[in-house]
Scaffold this active site. Sequence first.
Site, PDB file in Angstrom:
ATOM      1  N   VAL A  72       2.577  -4.636   0.159  1.00 32.41           N
ATOM      2  CA  VAL A  72       1.428  -5.526   0.334  1.00 32.41           C
ATOM      3  C   VAL A  72       1.111  -6.217  -0.985  1.00 32.41           C
ATOM      4  O   VAL A  72       0.756  -7.397  -1.013  1.00 32.41           O
ATOM      5  CB  VAL A  72       0.211  -4.742   0.868  1.00 32.41           C
ATOM      6  CG1 VAL A  72      -1.047  -5.612   0.861  1.00 32.41           C
ATOM      7  CG2 VAL A  72       0.487  -4.233   2.286  1.00 32.41           C
ATOM      8  N   ASN A 128      -5.876   3.458 -10.163  1.00 33.12           N
ATOM      9  CA  ASN A 128      -4.546   3.416  -9.555  1.00 33.12           C
ATOM     10  C   ASN A 128      -3.523   3.002 -10.609  1.00 33.12           C
ATOM     11  O   ASN A 128      -3.375   1.816 -10.904  1.00 33.12           O
ATOM     12  CB  ASN A 128      -4.572   2.422  -8.389  1.00 33.12           C
ATOM     13  CG  ASN A 128      -3.255   2.361  -7.652  1.00 33.12           C
ATOM     14  OD1 ASN A 128      -2.263   2.937  -8.087  1.00 33.12           O
ATOM     15  ND2 ASN A 128      -3.237   1.662  -6.544  1.00 33.12           N
ATOM     16  N   CYS A 131       0.958   1.965  -8.484  1.00 31.64           N
ATOM     17  CA  CYS A 131       1.399   1.107  -7.379  1.00 31.64           C
ATOM     18  C   CYS A 131       2.777   0.546  -7.704  1.00 31.64           C
ATOM     19  O   CYS A 131       2.944  -0.140  -8.711  1.00 31.64           O
ATOM     20  CB  CYS A 131       0.418  -0.042  -7.140  1.00 31.64           C
ATOM     21  SG  CYS A 131       1.004  -1.131  -5.811  1.00 31.64           S
TER      22      CYS A 131
END
Lengths: 293, 261
Positions: A72, A128, A131
């Site tokens: 994504v 995060n 990713c």
Amino acid sequence: MSAAAVDLGRGLRLANPVLLASGPFGYGGRYLELFDPARLGAVVLKGTSPVPWPGNPPPRVAAVDGGLLNAVGLENPGVEAVLAGPARSLAERGCTVVLNVVGHDEDDFVAVARRADLSPHVAALEVNVSCPNVPDGLRYGTDPRAVAGLVAAVRRVTRLPLWVKLPPAPPDRRALARAVADAGADALSLVNTLPALALDRTGRPRLGAGAGGLSGAALRPVALLAVRECADAVDLPIIGMGGVETAEHARAFFAAGARAVAVGTALFRNPLAAVEILAALEADPDPQPPPRR
Amino acid sequence: MNPWQAPSPALADLRPGRVRRYAGGVLEVEFPPGLPPAAPGQFVMVDLGDSALPHPFTPFRTLAGGGFTLLLRPQGRPVAALLARRRAGQAVRLFGPLGRPFPPPPLGARAFAVAESGRIAPLHLLVRLLGEAGGVTLFVGGDDDAHFAALAAFRLPGVRIERRRGGGWPAVEAALARAGTDDVLYAAAPEPALARLDRALGKPGRQGPRAFLALEVAMACGVGACYGCPVPLRRPPDPRRPYARACADGPVFPAGEVALG
């Protein structure tokens, strides 16, 4: 008791240990018409950057044997829109909202954290650093010194509980976990997706970005090992994720050392997966030995 | 209830029932009541246990009593998985209806519908409503028997069916030749056929007809949550947000809204 309230550090107590993982739930969408996320311990929102990010070109998802590949690419409307929109509306519905923080560099992470710290609707931050679907996604998540610097910088600008989401297979997982703990993190989220590739019959990548991140059942054993090793290495609460589809899977994560679990990819096949796992844990609280910590 | 209006989605475990078989291996599978009735062009997500992702299908016919059918093209793992579930007497989990439906036609406009290469399922409820409201011409194109399967289901009041057999996109070409400025055109077809239609309608100097295109795009959540089904916008209002979501902003888009092909 595996469905009981859990303490995730810095005063954050969740009503139960079943969470929605960052990503598949996004900011809720029409899932909100199919189940009530306020029943769950917390909702971790989709990765949020200082300004809108466009994400990767299509296709972004591909089912593979044993799981799902996605690229994504962290499409999101930026922190201001997220805080004013879904963070607020979910908090007003009674959800405990955790903001997943992404950025290209330290300034980006700090900017999101500083802004979120002012919001009354955010209960914790999940930084995060893992990713695989953006160019800088793993810049911090594989290097103990780099991640420690980032976590310390974010720690300085927020009083919110700070979770750090690590990759599934870094070169030295224990060193990474210790660096994160020493830099001031309150909990670990384990694990993000595993870098992976799917090709079509002509040999071309099935995803627009080329490679992607593997989630789902195939990731579960990888995640369990990460949880076990990090639980041995540091004294931080762990939120386990990666292929959690049933209460039995959740119990396996608890047995490995997780204090909570997060449900992600399983929502696609079964939007009720997380609330059904919680109901099963409540109905049969502790058939396994209690967690080790 | 207004049949053009999208209802709130629901979730149900339903056992697949009777199967009808058509030319070219196309199957129509019945499901009992359990989901709200879809508006035209909406889809339901169906978990067949064969993949980490459920499959989006547009409900085909509405059955008396509230059930519905799915029309399945012959190839592919989903069909085998669904038939295996049916043989075992197992339910499948469905949720929906989802997505932006076809809008009703403007008052007084003539209505045309176009299906290419067997993508007729999204049009059944649409042409039924258009037929009841004053009439519709349905162009069906293809070069294979399977592309013309189940057309008997479209023998409905006010519905004229015109078949166009051949290569290219013969139904698209026929509709472009027939529809006038004030008419409305609804299309369900593979993306290259929709792109052909979109290009023709967007040519400088061409005025109308208004057109609505039902895209077929791989999806993950189906509910507008995961951003897994982006479709490039032709003129994004913010260049940092260049995509629409097929599942929530579509699957029906007005011609000219998204970049096709």
